[in-house]
Scaffold this motif. Structure first.
Motif, short mmCIF file in Angstrom:
data_model
loop_
_atom_site.label_atom_id
_atom_site.label_comp_id
_atom_site.label_asym_id
_atom_site.label_seq_id
_atom_site.Cartn_x
_atom_site.Cartn_y
_atom_site.Cartn_z
N ILE A 27 19.00 5.62 17.80
CA ILE A 27 20.27 5.42 17.09
C ILE A 27 20.55 3.92 17.05
O ILE A 27 21.19 3.36 17.92
CB ILE A 27 21.43 6.23 17.72
CG1 ILE A 27 21.53 6.03 19.22
CG2 ILE A 27 21.29 7.68 17.40
CD1 ILE A 27 22.73 6.73 19.85
N ASN A 61 23.31 12.52 17.40
CA ASN A 61 23.72 11.36 16.63
C ASN A 61 24.17 11.75 15.21
O ASN A 61 25.02 11.11 14.64
CB ASN A 61 22.59 10.33 16.56
CG ASN A 61 23.00 9.06 15.88
OD1 ASN A 61 24.01 8.47 16.22
ND2 ASN A 61 22.24 8.64 14.90
N GLU A 62 23.59 12.82 14.68
CA GLU A 62 23.93 13.24 13.31
C GLU A 62 25.18 14.09 13.24
O GLU A 62 25.67 14.39 12.16
CB GLU A 62 22.74 13.98 12.70
CG GLU A 62 21.55 13.07 12.48
CD GLU A 62 20.29 13.81 12.04
OE1 GLU A 62 20.36 15.04 11.81
OE2 GLU A 62 19.25 13.15 11.92
N TYR A 82 26.36 5.50 24.56
CA TYR A 82 25.96 5.06 23.22
C TYR A 82 26.66 5.93 22.19
O TYR A 82 26.79 7.14 22.36
CB TYR A 82 24.45 5.24 23.03
CG TYR A 82 23.63 4.63 24.13
CD1 TYR A 82 23.09 3.35 24.01
CD2 TYR A 82 23.41 5.32 25.32
CE1 TYR A 82 22.35 2.79 25.04
CE2 TYR A 82 22.66 4.77 26.34
CZ TYR A 82 22.14 3.50 26.20
OH TYR A 82 21.42 2.96 27.21
N GLY A 83 27.09 5.32 21.11
CA GLY A 83 27.71 6.06 20.02
C GLY A 83 29.20 6.25 20.24
O GLY A 83 29.79 5.70 21.17
N HIS A 96 32.28 9.31 20.06
CA HIS A 96 32.73 10.70 19.96
C HIS A 96 34.22 10.72 20.28
O HIS A 96 34.65 10.04 21.21
CB HIS A 96 31.95 11.57 20.96
CG HIS A 96 32.50 12.94 21.12
ND1 HIS A 96 32.48 13.87 20.11
CD2 HIS A 96 33.10 13.54 22.17
CE1 HIS A 96 33.03 14.98 20.55
NE2 HIS A 96 33.42 14.80 21.80
N TYR A 139 31.76 8.11 24.52
CA TYR A 139 30.40 8.02 23.97
C TYR A 139 29.84 9.40 23.63
O TYR A 139 30.29 10.41 24.16
CB TYR A 139 29.47 7.26 24.91
CG TYR A 139 29.35 7.78 26.32
CD1 TYR A 139 28.57 8.89 26.62
CD2 TYR A 139 30.00 7.14 27.37
CE1 TYR A 139 28.43 9.34 27.93
CE2 TYR A 139 29.87 7.58 28.68
CZ TYR A 139 29.08 8.69 28.94
OH TYR A 139 28.95 9.14 30.23
N LYS A 140 28.84 9.42 22.74
CA LYS A 140 28.15 10.67 22.38
C LYS A 140 27.04 10.99 23.37
O LYS A 140 26.82 12.12 23.73
CB LYS A 140 27.54 10.57 20.98
CG LYS A 140 28.45 10.86 19.86
CD LYS A 140 27.65 10.92 18.56
CE LYS A 140 28.54 11.34 17.43
NZ LYS A 140 27.78 11.51 16.18
N LYS A 154 18.41 3.32 22.06
CA LYS A 154 18.70 2.23 21.11
C LYS A 154 17.77 2.27 19.90
O LYS A 154 18.18 1.91 18.80
CB LYS A 154 18.61 0.88 21.81
CG LYS A 154 19.76 0.60 22.74
CD LYS A 154 19.56 -0.72 23.45
CE LYS A 154 20.68 -1.03 24.40
NZ LYS A 154 20.39 -2.23 25.22
N GLU A 203 22.29 1.77 15.24
CA GLU A 203 23.60 1.14 15.13
C GLU A 203 24.61 2.00 15.85
O GLU A 203 25.04 3.03 15.34
CB GLU A 203 23.99 0.97 13.67
CG GLU A 203 23.14 -0.04 12.94
CD GLU A 203 23.59 -0.25 11.52
OE1 GLU A 203 24.80 -0.14 11.25
OE2 GLU A 203 22.73 -0.52 10.67
N CYS A 204 24.96 1.59 17.07
CA CYS A 204 25.92 2.40 17.81
C CYS A 204 26.72 1.52 18.75
O CYS A 204 26.29 0.44 19.15
CB CYS A 204 25.22 3.50 18.59
SG CYS A 204 24.21 2.94 19.96
N LYS A 205 27.89 2.02 19.09
CA LYS A 205 28.74 1.35 20.06
C LYS A 205 28.12 1.54 21.44
O LYS A 205 27.66 2.63 21.79
CB LYS A 205 30.14 1.95 20.03
CG LYS A 205 31.08 1.33 21.03
CD LYS A 205 32.49 1.87 20.91
CE LYS A 205 33.37 1.20 21.94
NZ LYS A 205 34.76 1.49 21.76
#
Length: 139
Positions: free
Chosen positions: A33, A137-138, A58-59, A61, A74-75, A30, A35-37
């Motif tokens: 990254i 994340n990138e 998190y994130g 994809h 998620y990523k 957290k 700001e992530c779902k």
């Protein structure tokens, strides 16, 4: 119960020291990254049958299947397993990349095309794990 509450409940349900280590991972991801779902998969299929361990994700994809369909997922995710913790990394096309780029630097962990498995956080280099999280994340 919202996703964050489900995640907190899942982490709290673990025995020490796994509970503390999962909380550290949750905080690390957290913070890395911001700001992530958030995702929580309870490990049950549509009929309520347990088919996997619960997962925290998190994130975002998008998985693209050969038939042209897609699915959001998620990523980065992790879960508790009988021998420790598994961290899942999605979105890297080259299935050798994780092991070849980070495997030796991570420490005492099993690294596959999308999974990093270890017994305890003390066994791995947490800075390298953070580097992987930033990289994915990138993407």
């Amino acid at each position: 119960m919202n996703t964050e509450e489900k995640i907190n409940q899942y982490i709290a349900s673990q025995f020490e020291p796994k509970r503390s280590e999962m909380q550290i991972l949750d905080n690390l991801i957290k913070q890395t990254i911001t700001e992530c779902k958030l995702w929580f998969l309870d490990g049950k299929d549509n009929e309520g049958k347990v088919v996997s361990n619960p997962n925290i994700g998190y994130g975002l994809h998008t998985i693209k299947y050969k038939d042209g369909t897609t699915k959001e997922f998620y990523k980065i995710g992790f879960n508790a397993n009988t021998t420790g913790i598994s961290v899942y990394i999605f979105g890297i096309e080259d299935k050798k990349f994780l092991a070849e780029t980070y495997g030796k630097k991570l420490g005492k962990a099993s690294v596959t095309g999308y999974c990093i498995k270890f017994k305890t956080l003390k066994d791995i280099n947490i800075e390298v794990l953070e580097e992987i999280i930033r990289y994915v994340n990138e993407l």
